[in-house]
Design a protein around this motif. Sequence first.
Motif, mmCIF file in Angstrom:
data_model
loop_
_atom_site.group_PDB
_atom_site.id
_atom_site.type_symbol
_atom_site.label_atom_id
_atom_site.label_comp_id
_atom_site.label_asym_id
_atom_site.label_seq_id
_atom_site.Cartn_x
_atom_site.Cartn_y
_atom_site.Cartn_z
ATOM 1 N N VAL A 124 2.082 -8.003 5.051
ATOM 2 C CA VAL A 124 2.618 -6.279 4.189
ATOM 3 C C VAL A 124 1.362 -6.230 3.343
ATOM 4 N N LEU A 125 0.037 -6.869 2.903
ATOM 5 C CA LEU A 125 -0.630 -6.204 3.009
ATOM 6 C C LEU A 125 -1.974 -5.944 4.103
ATOM 7 N N GLU A 126 -1.348 -5.927 5.413
ATOM 8 C CA GLU A 126 -2.600 -5.133 6.175
ATOM 9 C C GLU A 126 -1.756 -4.576 6.751
ATOM 10 N N THR A 127 -0.451 -4.557 7.113
ATOM 11 C CA THR A 127 0.450 -3.347 6.947
ATOM 12 C C THR A 127 0.680 -2.332 6.190
ATOM 13 N N GLN A 128 0.291 -2.459 4.712
ATOM 14 C CA GLN A 128 0.397 -1.545 3.833
ATOM 15 C C GLN A 128 -0.991 -0.247 4.273
ATOM 16 N N GLU A 129 -2.720 -0.880 4.554
ATOM 17 C CA GLU A 129 -3.466 -0.982 4.742
ATOM 18 C C GLU A 129 -3.074 0.413 5.997
ATOM 19 N N GLN A 130 -2.588 -0.241 7.463
ATOM 20 C CA GLN A 130 -2.377 0.376 8.344
ATOM 21 C C GLN A 130 -1.391 2.178 7.796
ATOM 22 N N ILE A 131 -0.393 2.094 6.865
ATOM 23 C CA ILE A 131 -0.036 3.329 6.978
ATOM 24 C C ILE A 131 -1.630 4.015 5.668
ATOM 25 N N GLN A 133 -4.468 4.322 7.011
ATOM 26 C CA GLN A 133 -5.157 5.037 7.962
ATOM 27 C C GLN A 133 -4.226 5.570 9.402
ATOM 28 N N ALA A 134 -3.018 5.584 8.705
ATOM 29 C CA ALA A 134 -1.983 6.407 10.060
ATOM 30 C C ALA A 134 -2.378 7.443 10.047
ATOM 31 N N ASP A 135 -2.519 8.374 8.921
ATOM 32 C CA ASP A 135 -2.706 9.954 8.499
ATOM 33 C C ASP A 135 -3.899 9.988 7.180
ATOM 34 N N ALA A 136 -5.105 10.976 7.271
ATOM 35 C CA ALA A 136 -5.279 11.178 6.150
ATOM 36 C C ALA A 136 -4.682 12.058 5.052
ATOM 37 N N ALA A 137 -3.565 11.945 5.383
ATOM 38 C CA ALA A 137 -2.041 13.193 4.783
ATOM 39 C C ALA A 137 -2.001 12.230 4.095
ATOM 40 N N VAL A 138 -1.881 10.421 3.621
ATOM 41 C CA VAL A 138 -0.819 10.040 3.671
ATOM 42 C C VAL A 138 -1.447 9.924 1.731
ATOM 43 N N VAL A 139 -0.779 9.525 0.945
ATOM 44 C CA VAL A 139 -1.290 8.776 -0.531
ATOM 45 C C VAL A 139 -0.079 7.888 -1.100
ATOM 46 N N ASP A 140 -1.450 7.542 -2.186
ATOM 47 C CA ASP A 140 -0.276 6.143 -3.250
ATOM 48 C C ASP A 140 1.352 7.059 -3.367
ATOM 49 N N GLY A 141 2.141 6.498 -3.164
ATOM 50 C CA GLY A 141 3.786 6.134 -3.839
ATOM 51 C C GLY A 141 3.701 5.112 -2.182
ATOM 52 N N SER A 142 3.050 4.896 -1.205
ATOM 53 C CA SER A 142 3.084 4.529 -0.272
ATOM 54 C C SER A 142 3.564 3.401 -0.153
ATOM 55 N N SER A 143 4.192 2.555 0.171
ATOM 56 C CA SER A 143 4.863 1.121 0.431
ATOM 57 C C SER A 143 4.814 0.743 1.477
ATOM 58 N N THR A 144 4.723 -1.095 1.658
ATOM 59 C CA THR A 144 5.395 -2.140 2.119
ATOM 60 C C THR A 144 6.125 -2.881 1.770
ATOM 61 N N GLN A 145 7.838 -3.426 2.356
ATOM 62 C CA GLN A 145 8.275 -4.953 1.819
ATOM 63 C C GLN A 145 7.866 -5.129 2.823
ATOM 64 N N GLY A 146 8.201 -6.509 2.363
ATOM 65 C CA GLY A 146 8.896 -7.537 3.718
ATOM 66 C C GLY A 146 9.471 -8.944 2.822
ATOM 67 N N ILE A 147 10.931 -8.389 4.001
ATOM 68 C CA ILE A 147 12.012 -9.467 3.679
ATOM 69 C C ILE A 147 11.505 -11.032 4.765
ATOM 70 N N ALA A 148 12.392 -11.212 3.498
ATOM 71 C CA ALA A 148 12.697 -13.317 4.629
ATOM 72 C C ALA A 148 14.226 -13.688 3.987
ATOM 73 N N GLU A 149 14.371 -14.359 4.207
ATOM 74 C CA GLU A 149 16.009 -14.358 3.986
ATOM 75 C C GLU A 149 16.523 -15.805 5.284
ATOM 76 N N ARG A 150 17.117 -16.594 4.444
ATOM 77 C CA ARG A 150 17.830 -17.651 5.016
ATOM 78 C C ARG A 150 19.219 -18.090 4.424
ATOM 79 N N SER A 151 20.182 -17.457 5.726
ATOM 80 C CA SER A 151 21.486 -17.511 4.900
ATOM 81 C C SER A 151 22.249 -18.473 5.404
#
Lengths: 445, 459
Positions: A124-131, A133-151
């Motif tokens: 999640v942290l690595e992906t968050q940094e990539q957002i 880096q994806a473009d100079a126009a990206v600002v705070d408010g961007s977020s990444t969520q990781g989910i894992a579920e065993r059902s």
Amino acid sequence: MDFQGFKKAVIAKCEALGIADYELYYQSAESTSVSAFQHSIHQFTSSIEGGVCFRCIWNGKMGYASTEALSEAEASAVVERAVDNASVLEAEEQVFLGEGGKTYQALPEETREMPATDALIAKVLETQEQIYQADAAVVDGSSTQGIAERSETAIFNSRGLDLYSQGVLTGLVVAAVVTDGKEKTNDYQIKLAPIEDIDTEELTKKAAQTALSKLGGEVAPTGQYPVVFDPEAMSDLLSAFSGIFSSEAAQKGLSKLAGQEGKVIAGENITLIDDPFWKDAPMKRNFDAEGSPVYTKKVVENGKLNTLLYNLKTAAVAGKETTGNASKAGYAASVGISPFTFYLQPGDITEEELLQAAGNGVYINSLSGLHAGADAISGDFSLQSAGFMIENGEKTTAVKSFTVAGNFYELLGSIRSIASNLEMPGMGRFGAPSVLVDGLSVAGK
Amino acid sequence: MISRELCQRVLQKAVSTGADYAEIFAENTNNHNVFMIAGKVDSVKDTVVAGAAVRVYKGLRSVMATTVDTSESGLLRCAEKAADALGQGEAQIDIVLKERLFGDIHPVREVPSSVTNARKVEILKEGYFAAKEYDTAIQQVTGNLLDVDHNILIATSEGLYTQDRQIRTRIAVSAVADKGDGAQTGSCNPGRRMGLEMFDFIQPKNVGIHAAKQALTMAGAGYCPAGVMSVAIDNGFGGVIFHEACGHSLEASSVAYGRSQFAGKLGEKIANEKVTAIDDGTIANSWGSINIDDEGTPSQRNVLIEKGVLKSYMVDKFNGRRMGMPSTGNARRQSYAYTPTSRMTNTFIAPGEDKNEDIIASIEYGLYAKEMGGGSVNPVTGEFNFSVNEGYMIRNGKICEPVRGASLVGKGSEVIRNIDMVGTDLDMGQGMCGSSSGSVPTNVGQPLIRVSTITVGGR
């Protein structure tokens, strides 16, 4: 008390009350969710949830009661409540419990483990940094969520059913917020797959670029246009109207497809497939919510409605076999009907060729408010949209804050061409390629 | 439910790795629903939702763990999980809990669990058959009678130990009419934060008739024309326009993260001066009311916008930290399984001074939206949509023929500047609002208003 203990207590209570036909449907999930904001994890959730739905046939009626509190007292109470609930029912359709001894399509054994929490956080942290880096126009408010579920899901009944299934679901949700200094806009991308297999660079780039494409969008001019729905928009439409293929809706007069089986209801280019074993389905199970075996079927084939979707009750009303489409929206829900992975079969032209065929029109890649603006009974829709103008076969100006209106039943007959770019966006339950539809109403400026 | 003494130990465990705040939320809820279709009682469902969540904060980080095992060992394990996920550290707080009672301003005379299924069926049938038998063009009717008995317990490291009981009742009738040019639906779904005595105030029969009339009106209607026009939106559920266009963007869950069109605008004029908007969770027996929110903060009346000027956001404790603002009593969650966040309660545009007849007479060509359906918004951009369940054309200041299939789209920050007439008769409508913390009961409301210009979707 665990499910096995609860089950024993329920069986004892049923025997004491002389209830011969009963069923327990158990569902439980253990899940982890991690969210990043700016450059750190700000929310972490670890949950265990689950419950049991008990149902029984009492004087020919099906009584339901559900609980999350697995205790001796609740085992007894749940049976009493179901009997009490059954006693006021009036519906005359015969009710059924699934029979044991059926043959189920073999599925590969589920061997996936829940990802380690540390690995999920790192991803999640690595992906968050990539957002960022994806473009100079990206600002705070961007977020990444990781989910894992065993059902896990278990069905046990007095007619010999004793089924069990378990699975692991993992994925990432990426939200990019971008600004040009004047306005902000955003986009979400969801990818369900083993965490280590997700191409996060592609995912974050897609979120950032889609968000960027909405910046400075104009309101589309009002008029009638050829419209191209992208795979996501078309999947959303299919999802909003999938209920019309339910035999229950048809039997209750809530779908125009009543009495249409075997007849042509769509253009010859339309084939709609329900595939419980779709290769990329995030969760596969070989039985439905009544324990019937599930199978792949062409619901609509070259425009002809082969079959509606049935469960045991509606199949008996129609004098047919169940299609294995019994479903439950959560363990406590009563048994309804829905497709598994439901998609529009792709055509053989590229999206570029589709745009060429459209000539001048509107390309829609986002539909909002489907829960309110799509009326499954009449088929009418009038939906908030965003996308691009199409001029001379090319996507040009970004457009937003307009609506597209039409009727789904009519749309099935007026899809001029279908591209080959099939996608299963979001939760992966509905899919479509891009399609070109003639003459839809756009309301904008 | 869980004793104060046990809560104290669970919280102590929760803060054992250095959390600066900890909370237990436990619940035991009974949901009951009688459903009718095709003239028959088709299903009766009841569900017990029971479990607990432990949350801990450290600075701007929060961790939540939930469990269905509310035994002593189950709760302690849950607390330990939350503490471990927070990281390593030592306890900074000593937990001493005091029980506090905030009182209940929502009297309930007939607790749903003490009313028989037979009686509930009788009430529902009155509404159901009033719709079914209203006209031969009514093809199908569905009806639901829902009641909820939601018992919550909250204990926090600040010393709070309290409980609340929230009882709600709702009837929903939907009628489908067809006069030969396509089926149309009409509906009516009133609800209150009270027991079955709700039906002393709301006649089920009138609910059914309302749904049937709407379906029949729409079944005889042509399609709404598309375009930009003036729209008069009536009171009651019409208030969904403020809820979607503006309300969600004033929730801390958007504002704290810069994901709101109204972030950083406190004290600025963001709306037409005719607009005063309020979120008030303290209205007795009102659908969206709460005595305390799901973090144990007493509910309050928050003026969000006063004469066009932004006065307050809706804030919960956790997001309030990031904003440097105290909770406004708006933390809500569907159940223990959801992380609570700031949500609306009863949210409405306050009455103004324009006469209803003047509002209609002022519109040369436009739409009169008598009843609204649901909608949604993207708080980042403020782009919203909602559907019109019952609409009529306005020509030369007069309400004319009904139209079907209309929807309204626009941008929140623009539409609240365009609300330029506000009537005098406030009324509320009931809805279930869905967001990250699940589905919670909310009221929307307003008097009749005029939106000078908005995009109407139709064909």
